[in-house]
Scaffold this active site. Structure first.
Site, PDB file in Angstrom:
ATOM      1  N   ASP A 112     -27.012  63.975 -34.997  1.00  0.00           N
ATOM      2  CA  ASP A 112     -26.670  63.823 -36.418  1.00  0.00           C
ATOM      3  C   ASP A 112     -27.632  64.552 -37.338  1.00  0.00           C
ATOM      4  O   ASP A 112     -27.227  65.145 -38.336  1.00  0.00           O
ATOM      5  CB  ASP A 112     -26.727  62.348 -36.804  1.00  0.00           C
ATOM      6  CG  ASP A 112     -25.528  61.612 -36.282  1.00  0.00           C
ATOM      7  OD1 ASP A 112     -25.445  60.413 -36.488  1.00  0.00           O
ATOM      8  OD2 ASP A 112     -24.672  62.284 -35.676  1.00  0.00           O
ATOM      9  N   TYR A 121     -26.826  68.055 -37.768  1.00  0.00           N
ATOM     10  CA  TYR A 121     -25.627  68.180 -38.598  1.00  0.00           C
ATOM     11  C   TYR A 121     -25.991  67.952 -40.068  1.00  0.00           C
ATOM     12  O   TYR A 121     -25.624  68.738 -40.950  1.00  0.00           O
ATOM     13  CB  TYR A 121     -24.590  67.151 -38.123  1.00  0.00           C
ATOM     14  CG  TYR A 121     -23.319  67.141 -38.933  1.00  0.00           C
ATOM     15  CD1 TYR A 121     -23.241  66.401 -40.106  1.00  0.00           C
ATOM     16  CD2 TYR A 121     -22.204  67.869 -38.540  1.00  0.00           C
ATOM     17  CE1 TYR A 121     -22.089  66.393 -40.866  1.00  0.00           C
ATOM     18  CE2 TYR A 121     -21.045  67.873 -39.300  1.00  0.00           C
ATOM     19  CZ  TYR A 121     -20.996  67.131 -40.460  1.00  0.00           C
ATOM     20  OH  TYR A 121     -19.858  67.125 -41.215  1.00  0.00           O
ATOM     21  N   GLU A 136     -27.359  46.560 -47.168  1.00  0.00           N
ATOM     22  CA  GLU A 136     -26.747  46.327 -45.851  1.00  0.00           C
ATOM     23  C   GLU A 136     -27.336  47.279 -44.819  1.00  0.00           C
ATOM     24  O   GLU A 136     -27.738  48.384 -45.168  1.00  0.00           O
ATOM     25  CB  GLU A 136     -25.222  46.605 -45.929  1.00  0.00           C
ATOM     26  CG  GLU A 136     -24.540  45.834 -47.030  1.00  0.00           C
ATOM     27  CD  GLU A 136     -23.086  46.279 -47.260  1.00  0.00           C
ATOM     28  OE1 GLU A 136     -22.535  47.016 -46.406  1.00  0.00           O
ATOM     29  OE2 GLU A 136     -22.532  45.891 -48.300  1.00  0.00           O
ATOM     30  N   LYS A 149     -27.035  50.156 -42.093  1.00  0.00           N
ATOM     31  CA  LYS A 149     -26.011  51.179 -41.836  1.00  0.00           C
ATOM     32  C   LYS A 149     -25.721  51.142 -40.342  1.00  0.00           C
ATOM     33  O   LYS A 149     -26.523  51.582 -39.518  1.00  0.00           O
ATOM     34  CB  LYS A 149     -26.484  52.568 -42.255  1.00  0.00           C
ATOM     35  CG  LYS A 149     -25.365  53.583 -42.142  1.00  0.00           C
ATOM     36  CD  LYS A 149     -25.691  54.872 -42.847  1.00  0.00           C
ATOM     37  CE  LYS A 149     -24.487  55.781 -42.952  1.00  0.00           C
ATOM     38  NZ  LYS A 149     -23.909  56.168 -41.674  1.00  0.00           N
ATOM     39  N   ASP A 161     -24.211  51.851 -36.734  1.00  0.00           N
ATOM     40  CA  ASP A 161     -23.940  53.136 -36.100  1.00  0.00           C
ATOM     41  C   ASP A 161     -22.762  53.029 -35.134  1.00  0.00           C
ATOM     42  O   ASP A 161     -22.910  52.912 -33.931  1.00  0.00           O
ATOM     43  CB  ASP A 161     -25.205  53.608 -35.355  1.00  0.00           C
ATOM     44  CG  ASP A 161     -25.244  55.117 -35.228  1.00  0.00           C
ATOM     45  OD1 ASP A 161     -24.328  55.765 -35.765  1.00  0.00           O
ATOM     46  OD2 ASP A 161     -26.174  55.621 -34.599  1.00  0.00           O
ATOM     47  N   GLU A 187     -17.131  48.506 -39.632  1.00  0.00           N
ATOM     48  CA  GLU A 187     -17.595  49.363 -38.551  1.00  0.00           C
ATOM     49  C   GLU A 187     -17.349  48.699 -37.202  1.00  0.00           C
ATOM     50  O   GLU A 187     -17.714  47.533 -36.998  1.00  0.00           O
ATOM     51  CB  GLU A 187     -19.112  49.597 -38.734  1.00  0.00           C
ATOM     52  CG  GLU A 187     -19.662  50.764 -37.988  1.00  0.00           C
ATOM     53  CD  GLU A 187     -19.523  52.092 -38.760  1.00  0.00           C
ATOM     54  OE1 GLU A 187     -18.727  52.150 -39.728  1.00  0.00           O
ATOM     55  OE2 GLU A 187     -20.197  53.054 -38.366  1.00  0.00           O
ATOM     56  N   TYR A 224     -18.257  44.608 -37.813  1.00  0.00           N
ATOM     57  CA  TYR A 224     -18.724  43.953 -39.033  1.00  0.00           C
ATOM     58  C   TYR A 224     -17.969  44.559 -40.219  1.00  0.00           C
ATOM     59  O   TYR A 224     -17.884  45.794 -40.322  1.00  0.00           O
ATOM     60  CB  TYR A 224     -20.219  44.180 -39.271  1.00  0.00           C
ATOM     61  CG  TYR A 224     -21.133  43.312 -38.435  1.00  0.00           C
ATOM     62  CD1 TYR A 224     -20.835  41.970 -38.205  1.00  0.00           C
ATOM     63  CD2 TYR A 224     -22.306  43.836 -37.907  1.00  0.00           C
ATOM     64  CE1 TYR A 224     -21.683  41.167 -37.452  1.00  0.00           C
ATOM     65  CE2 TYR A 224     -23.161  43.040 -37.153  1.00  0.00           C
ATOM     66  CZ  TYR A 224     -22.840  41.705 -36.929  1.00  0.00           C
ATOM     67  OH  TYR A 224     -23.677  40.927 -36.188  1.00  0.00           O
ATOM     68  N   LYS A 232     -31.246  56.735 -45.128  1.00  0.00           N
ATOM     69  CA  LYS A 232     -31.263  56.876 -43.665  1.00  0.00           C
ATOM     70  C   LYS A 232     -32.684  56.788 -43.090  1.00  0.00           C
ATOM     71  O   LYS A 232     -33.648  57.192 -43.728  1.00  0.00           O
ATOM     72  CB  LYS A 232     -30.651  58.232 -43.267  1.00  0.00           C
ATOM     73  CG  LYS A 232     -29.198  58.388 -43.671  1.00  0.00           C
ATOM     74  CD  LYS A 232     -28.247  58.193 -42.531  1.00  0.00           C
ATOM     75  CE  LYS A 232     -28.222  59.366 -41.616  1.00  0.00           C
ATOM     76  NZ  LYS A 232     -26.944  59.725 -41.080  1.00  0.00           N
ATOM     77  N   CYS A 291     -46.395  68.505  -2.011  1.00  0.00           N
ATOM     78  CA  CYS A 291     -46.990  67.867  -3.186  1.00  0.00           C
ATOM     79  C   CYS A 291     -47.715  68.906  -4.046  1.00  0.00           C
ATOM     80  O   CYS A 291     -48.552  69.653  -3.532  1.00  0.00           O
ATOM     81  CB  CYS A 291     -47.956  66.782  -2.736  1.00  0.00           C
ATOM     82  SG  CYS A 291     -48.918  66.109  -4.090  1.00  0.00           S
ATOM     83  N   CYS A 301     -51.663  68.045  -3.676  1.00  0.00           N
ATOM     84  CA  CYS A 301     -52.463  68.096  -2.445  1.00  0.00           C
ATOM     85  C   CYS A 301     -51.761  68.863  -1.337  1.00  0.00           C
ATOM     86  O   CYS A 301     -52.272  68.944  -0.221  1.00  0.00           O
ATOM     87  CB  CYS A 301     -52.789  66.686  -1.978  1.00  0.00           C
ATOM     88  SG  CYS A 301     -51.357  65.821  -1.311  1.00  0.00           S
ATOM     89  N   CYS A 313     -45.007  61.855  -2.184  1.00  0.00           N
ATOM     90  CA  CYS A 313     -46.002  62.618  -1.436  1.00  0.00           C
ATOM     91  C   CYS A 313     -46.570  61.680  -0.374  1.00  0.00           C
ATOM     92  O   CYS A 313     -46.905  60.542  -0.666  1.00  0.00           O
ATOM     93  CB  CYS A 313     -47.107  63.073  -2.391  1.00  0.00           C
ATOM     94  SG  CYS A 313     -48.649  63.451  -1.570  1.00  0.00           S
ATOM     95  N   CYS A 337     -54.560  62.296  -1.409  1.00  0.00           N
ATOM     96  CA  CYS A 337     -54.014  63.084  -2.523  1.00  0.00           C
ATOM     97  C   CYS A 337     -54.786  62.686  -3.786  1.00  0.00           C
ATOM     98  O   CYS A 337     -54.796  61.520  -4.175  1.00  0.00           O
ATOM     99  CB  CYS A 337     -52.522  62.798  -2.692  1.00  0.00           C
ATOM    100  SG  CYS A 337     -51.805  63.491  -4.178  1.00  0.00           S
TER     101      CYS A 337
HETATM  102  S1  IVH Z   1     -19.568  51.663 -46.973  1.00  0.00           S
HETATM  103  C1  IVH Z   1     -17.020  53.710 -49.932  1.00  0.00           C
HETATM  104  N1  IVH Z   1     -21.274  50.246 -45.562  1.00  0.00           N
HETATM  105  O1  IVH Z   1     -21.199  54.999 -42.673  1.00  0.00           O
HETATM  106  C2  IVH Z   1     -18.111  53.446 -48.959  1.00  0.00           C
HETATM  107  N2  IVH Z   1     -20.430  52.235 -44.605  1.00  0.00           N
HETATM  108  O2  IVH Z   1     -21.706  57.652 -43.647  1.00  0.00           O
HETATM  109  C3  IVH Z   1     -17.638  53.407 -47.586  1.00  0.00           C
HETATM  110  N3  IVH Z   1     -21.241  52.672 -42.343  1.00  0.00           N
HETATM  111  O3  IVH Z   1     -17.832  55.846 -42.977  1.00  0.00           O
HETATM  112  C4  IVH Z   1     -18.633  53.075 -46.569  1.00  0.00           C
HETATM  113  N4  IVH Z   1     -22.497  50.885 -42.158  1.00  0.00           N
HETATM  114  O4  IVH Z   1     -18.534  54.329 -41.019  1.00  0.00           O
HETATM  115  C5  IVH Z   1     -20.520  51.354 -45.602  1.00  0.00           C
HETATM  116  N5  IVH Z   1     -22.753  48.874 -44.420  1.00  0.00           N
HETATM  117  C6  IVH Z   1     -21.999  49.963 -44.463  1.00  0.00           C
HETATM  118  C7  IVH Z   1     -21.936  50.868 -43.388  1.00  0.00           C
HETATM  119  C8  IVH Z   1     -21.133  52.003 -43.507  1.00  0.00           C
HETATM  120  C9  IVH Z   1     -22.068  51.971 -41.554  1.00  0.00           C
HETATM  121  C10 IVH Z   1     -20.622  53.946 -41.964  1.00  0.00           C
HETATM  122  C11 IVH Z   1     -19.150  54.009 -42.226  1.00  0.00           C
HETATM  123  C12 IVH Z   1     -18.997  55.151 -43.195  1.00  0.00           C
HETATM  124  C13 IVH Z   1     -20.212  55.966 -42.884  1.00  0.00           C
HETATM  125  C14 IVH Z   1     -20.611  56.864 -44.005  1.00  0.00           C
END
Ligand code: IVH
Length: 791
Positions: free
Chosen positions: A35, A38, A116, A118, A120, A176, A226, A318, A412, A415, A443, A449
């Site tokens: 990521d 990217y 919240e 984030k 994954d 998610e 969640y 992030k 090895c 030795c 070994c 050794c």
């Molecule tokens: S809110 C309009 N809350 O992150 C806002 N997204 O990079 C919509 N994600 O597509 C997203 N945890 O898949 C929101 N607590 C969270 C999140 C969350 C993970 C992901 C989600 C979103 C992506 C965006």
């Protein structure tokens, strides 16, 4: 002009590259770059587009969310678009985000934030009509996603019907789908076991599992969900004016909401939230890659509105990337304490997970084969938390023409002794108790050794071993290099002059080290066993061996089949212990200790009652372990009842079988009889049985009386794991109390765990214990348990 030409070219290249990565990620479910890489390219593109707005192509990936929908699932048009989030990566960027918001909302005194984690995983939209789950869709390109209803229905925590009555006719919940760490580990262990491809991380595993055309496969994958927002809702009046309250409404309806979310009075708490979650990241049972901070008030959200692909009222703050790309410069082979040869990747230094990484272990040849790795490859390097950096993948389309195969040495590298291949069986401690075999290379030089000698001595003097203060790794290297020490026992023969002959020693430091060594001539049995560095034998196994077998002599003489009766000693460990003490090099090294002359073991006693009773009273277990085909528990018990001793098994004949009956008074079957009579003809088998009997005789079990168990507590045989913050007692103190009562305290949860004592903020261990169905108690209950046992 030249500048613009160059920018145009760069924009076009970045667009092409990012579109390709999007396709791999969203459509093929097979991302080839981390990521962070990217994100970096996307930032470059956005900066260039900002500087040259007229050069932005219509199909720029900065303007759209994700890629096209998969063709194999039917398509779903989202009634309300599914948006993405912008990112910030530093406190400064976060402050800039807050400033933009406060400027726009100048009339407001305090702006509350919903904070919240984030998560994954991957975004899904769940549509409930009249309270029933009628549709689930992926985000796709934000407007159209894939219909994954059948798969989502299999996710345990997603309700098929909403709870209660108070819900709007149409309700879209967004959130998610992710794979908890424990499920991910189990899935990959299984894949390795079956020689299948593993997933690089839980997000890929979740995506791969959700995009299965066969929902039966998804059902087996243990996914979770969640909720973090809403999509289309037909009844405006039902909706609260606060994002946080809306999530609570959703929770009321039976949908899971991340328990970590917090409503913050203003922006001042956001950085603290970020830091707190970052600190606890490893302990969480699911992967996260940052925090999401959202303006809580819906009215304020509406004022702030959206930019092309993301809301202006929220951002993802992030964490530093845990995955990066770098080049594999070379592979070197390191020789460890037990002679195991481990390939180590030398990498072009790369900043990942908060540190610069230039090496990563490759474990063994199977790992190299599994990754399909070659020298000069571009590799994905992952460093999560304090875990050692791992290579999790290779970017195949970046492989240069002059890449080179990785060849394992036949001698090895330290030795030059021969290298032997050892098949090692790993028993995975999951519900189904699986196992797989992996080859390691060792070994055969043992302490001749140099590498093994240095490592063995470092281990011997370490804190959990003989514990010699001041004898650091560099001194050990010098002692070995100068040939003053050729085995651990030589340490006790060193003089003050010997130390003075080394670099960095003066009169006082030489005298101090000399005395530290001389002070450690008297040692407990468990420490001595640990210090020997037997493969698979850590401090906890050493304690069990010492406690059950009582003396070094008994440990040396104990047959592996008997060793495996000791708690914490599996078949593999038993084999390692037995082989260690029967190895001719090791016998010489042990004899050098001249017990009671150079070193004294201070606490030897007889074998424990617990062990003796297993061997004497439950002899059928020995028969059961001999590996005679068709002889299970019942037949073993029947045989034992008619045998004088173990050797008598070898004297069985057809006639004697006619008097052996099982617990139901039935004669043993013909096939069992033939199997036993065939087996006792095999000479290897006869030798083994003789060895076990003579081991039993040498252990002198007959004199062990029950009084010898006086020091054994009432929790004997129970295995505990402690995790999280305890309410009423320090974790370490509780551990000591449990051990004093005969319990065993280990650090990782497995099927052998009897109790997990979970305090507050318990993380992945709790999840694993839940997954394995282990008893989970808190410290209060644990103290009660101790009280019942005389605490
Ligand atoms: S809110 C309009 N809350 O992150 C806002 N997204 O990079 C919509 N994600 O597509 C997203 N945890 O898949 C929101 N607590 C969270 C999140 C969350 C993970 C992901 C989600 C979103 C992506 C965006």
């Amino acid at each position: 002009m030249a500048d613009a030409m160059q920018a145009k070219q760069q924009i076009s290249e970045l667009c092409q590259q990012l579109n390709e990565y999007n396709h791999q990620y969203y459509v093929l479910d097979n991302p080839t770059v981390p990521d962070a890489h990217y994100d970096r390219l996307m930032r470059q593109l956005k900066e260039l587009e900002q500087a040259h707005p007229d050069l932005m192509p219509l199909d720029s990936p900065s303007q759209k969310v994700g890629g096209e929908a998969l063709k194999s699932f039917s398509q779903v048009e989202h009634q309300m678009p599914m948006l993405s989030l912008d990112n910030v990566f530093s406190e400064e960027e976060w402050q800039a985000f807050v400033k933009r918001i406060t400027d726009k909302l100048a009339d407001r005194q305090h702006i509350q934030f919903c904070a919240e984690p984030k998560l994954d995983g991957l975004a899904v939209s769940l549509r409930y009509e009249q309270g029933i789950l009628v549709q689930a869709a992926t985000r796709g390109d934000g407007k159209t996603g894939e219909n994954i209803t059948e798969n989502v229905r299999t996710i345990g925590c997603i309700p098929l019907k909403l709870r209660g009555e108070n819900y709007p006719e149409i309700l879209e919940v967004r959130g998610e789908v992710f794979m908890p760490k424990a499920s991910f580990d189990a899935l990959n262990e299984k894949a390795i076991n079956n020689d299948e491809k593993t997933f690089a991380n839980p997000r890929n595993a979740a995506a791969g599992s959700l995009r299965q055309l066969d929902s039966k496969i998804t059902a087996k994958r243990n996914l979770a969900f969640y909720a973090y927002g809403l999509g289309f809702v037909n009844d405006e009046n039902w909706l609260a004016n606060s994002h946080y309250q809306r999530l609570m409404q959703v929770k009321q309806l039976g949908l899971p909401v991340c328990p970590e979310i917090k409503l913050l009075a203003d922006q001042s708490g956001c950085a603290e939230f970020y830091q707190d979650i970052l600190n606890r990241r490893d302990a969480l049972s699911y992967e996260i890659d940052g925090t999401v901070l959202k303006v809580d008030d819906i009215g304020a959200q509406q004022i702030l509105g959206f930019v092309a692909r993301a809301p202006r009222w929220a951002t993802a703050y992030k964490f530093p990337a845990q995955e990066e790309l770098t080049e594999l410069l070379d592979v070197e082979f390191q020789v460890g304490r037990t002679g195991a040869i481990t390939p180590v990747a030398r990498l072009k230094p790369i900043f990942v997970g908060g540190v610069t990484v230039s090496n990563a272990t490759l474990h063994n040849q199977d790992e190299i084969n599994r990754l399909g790795l070659k020298i000069k490859d571009t590799v994905i390097i992952r460093r999560a938390g304090d875990v050692i950096p791992q290579i999790t993948g290779v970017v195949l389309n970046e492989r240069p023409v002059d890449s080179k195969d990785i060849i394992f040495p036949t001698n090895c590298p330290e030795c030059n002794s021969k290298v032997e291949r050892v098949e090692k069986v790993h028993h995975f401690k999951t519900k189904e108790s699986e196992s797989s075999s992996q080859a390691t290379f060792r070994c055969v030089g043992r302490l001749s050794c140099k590498a093994q000698l240095v490592q063995s001595i470092i281990h011997f003097v370490s804190r959990k071993g003989i514990d010699i203060e001041g004898l650091g790794d560099k001194i050990v290297e010098q002692l070995v290099e100068s040939k003053l020490v050729t085995s651990p026992a030589d340490l006790y023969q060193l003089s003050i002059e010997d130390f003075l002959s080394l670099d960095g020693f003066a009169e006082l430091s030489a005298k101090n080290l000399f005395e530290s060594i001389q002070n450690r001539r008297n040692i407990t049995l468990d420490r001595f066993i640990y210090s020997l560095g037997i493969p698979d034998v850590g401090d906890s196994t050493s304690k069990s061996l010492a406690k059950e077998l009582g003396s070094l002599n008994s440990i040396r003489k104990c047959h592996p089949i008997l060793l495996s009766f000791i708690s914490d000693v599996g078949n593999e460990t038993a084999k390692e212990v037995f082989e260690f003490f029967n190895d001719k090099h090791n016998i010489i090294v042990l004899d050098k200790f001249k017990f009671d002359e150079i070193i004294t073991i201070s606490d030897e006693h007889q074998v424990s009652y617990n062990f003796a009773s297993k061997v004497l009273n439950e002899k059928w277990r020995i028969i059961h372990k001999l590996g005679i085909l068709k002889v299970g528990e019942i037949a073993s018990k029947a045989l034992v009842s008619r045998l004088l001793d173990l050797n008598d098994l070898l004297e069985l004949n057809y006639e004697r079988f006619l008097s052996i009956t099982n617990e139901n008074n039935k004669l043993l079957s013909l096939s069992i009889r033939n199997s036993v009579l065939d087996k006792i003809k095999e000479s290897d088998f006869r030798v083994m049985v003789n060895d076990i009997q003579s081991s039993i005789d040498k252990l002198d079990l007959v004199n062990v009386s029950e009084e010898d168990t006086s020091d054994v507590g009432g929790l004997e045989g129970l295995v505990f794991v402690l995790t999280g913050t305890m309410k009423s007692i320090k974790r370490s103190e509780l551990g000591k109390l449990l051990e004093a009562h005969g319990a065993k305290v280990t650090s990782s949860v497995s099927i052998k765990t009897d109790y997990l004592i979970a305090g507050e903020k318990a993380g992945s261990k709790l999840a694993k214990a839940e997954a394995l169905g282990i008893n989970i108690i808190d410290d209060t209950k644990a103290l009660n348990l101790l009280e019942q046992n005389g605490f």
